[in-house]
Design a protein around this motif. Structure first.
Motif, PDB file in Angstrom:
ATOM      1  N   PHE A 168       0.790  -0.809  -0.107  1.00 36.92           N
ATOM      2  CA  PHE A 168       0.244  -0.076   0.155  1.00 36.92           C
ATOM      3  C   PHE A 168       1.092   1.039  -0.048  1.00 36.92           C
ATOM      4  O   PHE A 168       1.699   1.597   0.907  1.00 36.92           O
ATOM      5  N   ALA A 169       0.695   1.823  -0.936  1.00 33.02           N
ATOM      6  CA  ALA A 169       1.454   4.029  -1.192  1.00 33.02           C
ATOM      7  C   ALA A 169       0.520   4.582  -0.473  1.00 33.02           C
ATOM      8  O   ALA A 169      -0.340   4.407  -1.565  1.00 33.02           O
ATOM      9  N   TYR A 170       0.746   5.988  -0.321  1.00 25.87           N
ATOM     10  CA  TYR A 170      -0.243   6.640  -0.072  1.00 25.87           C
ATOM     11  C   TYR A 170       0.542   8.144  -0.470  1.00 25.87           C
ATOM     12  O   TYR A 170       1.909   8.123   0.290  1.00 25.87           O
ATOM     13  N   ILE A 171       0.251   9.582  -1.290  1.00 32.17           N
ATOM     14  CA  ILE A 171       1.098   9.553  -1.383  1.00 32.17           C
ATOM     15  C   ILE A 171       0.169  11.090  -2.188  1.00 32.17           C
ATOM     16  O   ILE A 171      -1.098  10.809  -2.545  1.00 32.17           O
ATOM     17  N   THR A 172       0.517  12.245  -1.906  1.00 31.56           N
ATOM     18  CA  THR A 172      -0.780  13.360  -1.630  1.00 31.56           C
ATOM     19  C   THR A 172       0.221  14.507  -1.691  1.00 31.56           C
ATOM     20  O   THR A 172       1.737  15.160  -2.190  1.00 31.56           O
ATOM     21  N   ASP A 173      -0.334  15.956  -2.566  1.00 29.57           N
ATOM     22  CA  ASP A 173      -0.058  17.163  -3.047  1.00 29.57           C
ATOM     23  C   ASP A 173       1.470  16.631  -3.528  1.00 29.57           C
ATOM     24  O   ASP A 173       1.913  17.617  -4.230  1.00 29.57           O
ATOM     25  N   ALA A 174       1.325  15.774  -4.500  1.00 27.72           N
ATOM     26  CA  ALA A 174       2.307  16.010  -5.438  1.00 27.72           C
ATOM     27  C   ALA A 174       2.142  16.498  -7.161  1.00 27.72           C
ATOM     28  O   ALA A 174       0.750  16.890  -7.339  1.00 27.72           O
ATOM     29  N   SER A 175       2.915  17.066  -7.285  1.00 24.89           N
ATOM     30  CA  SER A 175       3.394  17.732  -8.934  1.00 24.89           C
ATOM     31  C   SER A 175       3.615  16.717  -9.637  1.00 24.89           C
ATOM     32  O   SER A 175       3.776  16.890 -11.365  1.00 24.89           O
ATOM     33  N   CYS A 176       5.070  15.846  -9.317  1.00 28.08           N
ATOM     34  CA  CYS A 176       6.071  14.848  -9.639  1.00 28.08           C
ATOM     35  C   CYS A 176       7.054  13.944  -8.771  1.00 28.08           C
ATOM     36  O   CYS A 176       7.009  13.994  -7.923  1.00 28.08           O
ATOM     37  N   ILE A 177       7.020  13.281  -9.571  1.00 26.84           N
ATOM     38  CA  ILE A 177       6.929  11.543  -8.915  1.00 26.84           C
ATOM     39  C   ILE A 177       8.417  11.327  -9.536  1.00 26.84           C
ATOM     40  O   ILE A 177       8.099  10.751 -10.526  1.00 26.84           O
ATOM     41  N   PRO A 178       9.793  11.681  -8.929  1.00 31.38           N
ATOM     42  CA  PRO A 178      10.994  11.015  -9.690  1.00 31.38           C
ATOM     43  C   PRO A 178      10.591   9.756  -9.985  1.00 31.38           C
ATOM     44  O   PRO A 178       9.687   8.747  -9.802  1.00 31.38           O
ATOM     45  N   ILE A 179      11.841   8.970 -10.848  1.00 29.58           N
ATOM     46  CA  ILE A 179      12.207   7.858 -11.544  1.00 29.58           C
ATOM     47  C   ILE A 179      11.638   7.076 -10.693  1.00 29.58           C
ATOM     48  O   ILE A 179      11.567   5.625 -10.692  1.00 29.58           O
ATOM     49  N   GLN A 180      13.104   7.204  -9.130  1.00 26.72           N
ATOM     50  CA  GLN A 180      13.242   6.084  -8.938  1.00 26.72           C
ATOM     51  C   GLN A 180      12.306   5.802  -7.767  1.00 26.72           C
ATOM     52  O   GLN A 180      12.282   4.922  -7.344  1.00 26.72           O
ATOM     53  N   LYS A 183       9.732   3.354  -9.360  1.00 25.96           N
ATOM     54  CA  LYS A 183      10.349   1.967  -9.411  1.00 25.96           C
ATOM     55  C   LYS A 183       9.992   1.586  -8.094  1.00 25.96           C
ATOM     56  O   LYS A 183       9.539  -0.015  -7.829  1.00 25.96           O
ATOM     57  N   GLN A 184      10.144   2.497  -6.397  1.00 24.37           N
ATOM     58  CA  GLN A 184       9.261   1.701  -5.282  1.00 24.37           C
ATOM     59  C   GLN A 184       8.153   1.820  -5.587  1.00 24.37           C
ATOM     60  O   GLN A 184       7.657   0.636  -4.647  1.00 24.37           O
ATOM     61  N   LEU A 185       7.763   1.766  -6.412  1.00 28.17           N
ATOM     62  CA  LEU A 185       6.196   2.094  -6.299  1.00 28.17           C
ATOM     63  C   LEU A 185       5.616   0.774  -6.757  1.00 28.17           C
ATOM     64  O   LEU A 185       4.338   0.391  -7.212  1.00 28.17           O
ATOM     65  N   LYS A 186       6.663  -0.296  -7.409  1.00 27.90           N
ATOM     66  CA  LYS A 186       6.353  -0.951  -8.146  1.00 27.90           C
ATOM     67  C   LYS A 186       5.684  -2.427  -7.929  1.00 27.90           C
ATOM     68  O   LYS A 186       6.006  -2.472  -6.146  1.00 27.90           O
ATOM     69  N   GLY A 187       4.303  -2.912  -7.757  1.00 29.60           N
ATOM     70  CA  GLY A 187       3.901  -4.505  -7.306  1.00 29.60           C
ATOM     71  C   GLY A 187       3.238  -3.768  -6.223  1.00 29.60           C
ATOM     72  O   GLY A 187       2.791  -4.886  -5.264  1.00 29.60           O
ATOM     73  N   LEU A 188       2.073  -2.383  -6.522  1.00 29.60           N
ATOM     74  CA  LEU A 188       1.292  -2.079  -5.248  1.00 29.60           C
ATOM     75  C   LEU A 188       0.030  -2.606  -4.977  1.00 29.60           C
ATOM     76  O   LEU A 188      -0.071  -2.969  -6.513  1.00 29.60           O
ATOM     77  N   ASP A 189      -0.592  -3.302  -4.436  1.00 29.58           N
ATOM     78  CA  ASP A 189      -1.736  -3.371  -4.151  1.00 29.58           C
ATOM     79  C   ASP A 189      -3.256  -2.487  -4.539  1.00 29.58           C
ATOM     80  O   ASP A 189      -3.634  -2.262  -5.394  1.00 29.58           O
ATOM     81  N   VAL A 190      -2.910  -1.530  -4.017  1.00 24.92           N
ATOM     82  CA  VAL A 190      -3.582  -0.213  -3.245  1.00 24.92           C
ATOM     83  C   VAL A 190      -2.547   1.303  -3.976  1.00 24.92           C
ATOM     84  O   VAL A 190      -1.286   1.089  -2.725  1.00 24.92           O
ATOM     85  N   LEU A 191      -2.922   1.707  -4.751  1.00 26.50           N
ATOM     86  CA  LEU A 191      -1.973   3.574  -4.911  1.00 26.50           C
ATOM     87  C   LEU A 191      -3.653   4.294  -4.442  1.00 26.50           C
ATOM     88  O   LEU A 191      -3.944   4.246  -4.817  1.00 26.50           O
ATOM     89  N   VAL A 192      -2.998   5.310  -2.836  1.00 25.76           N
ATOM     90  CA  VAL A 192      -3.809   6.446  -3.029  1.00 25.76           C
ATOM     91  C   VAL A 192      -2.764   7.442  -3.059  1.00 25.76           C
ATOM     92  O   VAL A 192      -2.018   8.132  -3.386  1.00 25.76           O
ATOM     93  N   LEU A 193      -3.813   7.991  -4.498  1.00 26.54           N
ATOM     94  CA  LEU A 193      -2.663   9.575  -4.962  1.00 26.54           C
ATOM     95  C   LEU A 193      -3.824  11.184  -5.853  1.00 26.54           C
ATOM     96  O   LEU A 193      -5.027  10.579  -5.350  1.00 26.54           O
ATOM     97  N   ASN A 194      -2.764  11.746  -5.289  1.00 27.09           N
ATOM     98  CA  ASN A 194      -3.183  13.476  -5.172  1.00 27.09           C
ATOM     99  C   ASN A 194      -4.473  13.735  -6.080  1.00 27.09           C
ATOM    100  O   ASN A 194      -3.460  13.423  -7.465  1.00 27.09           O
ATOM    101  N   ILE A 195      -5.023  13.830  -6.575  1.00 22.86           N
ATOM    102  CA  ILE A 195      -5.530  14.872  -7.807  1.00 22.86           C
ATOM    103  C   ILE A 195      -6.697  16.011  -7.359  1.00 22.86           C
ATOM    104  O   ILE A 195      -7.609  16.225  -6.768  1.00 22.86           O
TER     105      ILE A 195
END
Length: 257
Positions: A168-180, A183-195
């Motif tokens: 599980f990963a939680y990301i909020t207030d993002a405008s850019c997510i670095p390539i590295q 890579k750390q976010l691969k294989g997730l069951d659930v991603l929470v992301l801002n919109i």
């Protein structure tokens, strides 16, 4: 692992004070959003990501009275404004609550809530926290036997954190997510992301199309959108237009992973 969405709105929440926008006037409970925050429950331990100005009401509404740790993404008011309201939890638990964040963020807490850190404070008359800097963690840190991976994110020109816990990963207030970080976010069951909204583009938040591109790149099994502005539109109407594995979150939503 149980995830409760305590709030899913932007810095002003929905409805906005005095706004006559149709979404702000909506009678649908899913269109009413407190400031963004989630509560994670694992092995009867409770972890909060961000502690905004609505924290008191969020905890009352979700009927929770315990916190084992707080993880802070960044120092903006809608993510830290409720820190003083952890005091009743201190009284219940009879111990400090550890708060984790970047050094810059923790220094900001010391300035905004100086009375909490004052050497002259009386026991239990203010919130009681212990602070833990995350700047030097290259991989993960452990809290209550749980591995937490801090994620490097950009919020405009401000470096902030997201968090991955298991799949599980939680990301909020993002405008850019670095390539590295991607890579750390691969294989997730659930991603929470801002919109934030559909258009126009914003300097420090993803728009709908940008978030969907990131989700496609990461390829989680499911994705939930949060930190939503009234400009995005009505919950029910937007949900119908999203890909099958992408969902608008809403206040009070509970998911299990």
């Amino acid at each position: 692992m149980k995830i409760t969405f305590l709030g899913t709105g932007t810095s002003q929440g929905i409805p906005i004070i005095g706004s006559k926008h149709p979404v702000c006037l909506s009678k649908n409970a899913k269109d009413k959003r407190l400031r963004s925050s989630i509560l994670i429950e694992k092995n009867k331990k409770y972890f909060l990501i961000d502690c905004g100005p609505d924290f008191r009401y969020q905890m009352l509404r979700s009927n929770h009275e315990k916190l084992n740790a707080i993880f802070i993404t960044h120092e903006h008011q809608d993510h830290i404004g409720g820190l003083d309201d952890i005091r009743p939890l201190n009284l219940i638990m009879k111990k400090p609550i550890p708060v984790y964040g970047l050094r810059r963020v923790l220094e900001s807490l010391k300035k905004r809530f100086d009375y909490i850190f004052s050497s002259e404070k009386k026991k239990f008359t203010t919130s009681n926290i212990s602070i833990h800097e995350l700047d030097n963690y290259q991989d993960f840190f452990i809290v209550e036997y749980l591995k937490i991976f801090p994620l490097s994110i950009w919020h405009g020109k401000l470096p902030i954190l997201g968090f991955r816990i298991e799949d599980f990963a939680y990301i909020t207030d993002a405008s850019c997510i670095p390539i590295q970080t991607i890579k750390q976010l691969k294989g997730l069951d659930v991603l929470v992301l801002n919109i934030l909204r559909k258009v126009p583009q914003h300097t420090s938040h993803f728009t709908l199309s940008e978030s969907l591109k990131i989700i496609q790149k990461i390829s989680p099994k499911k994705a939930y959108l949060t930190h939503i502005s009234h400009f995005l539109g009505f919950h029910e109407e937007i949900q119908k237009k999203l890909p099958k594995n992408v969902y608008l979150s809403y206040d009070g939503l509970i998911i299990f992973i």
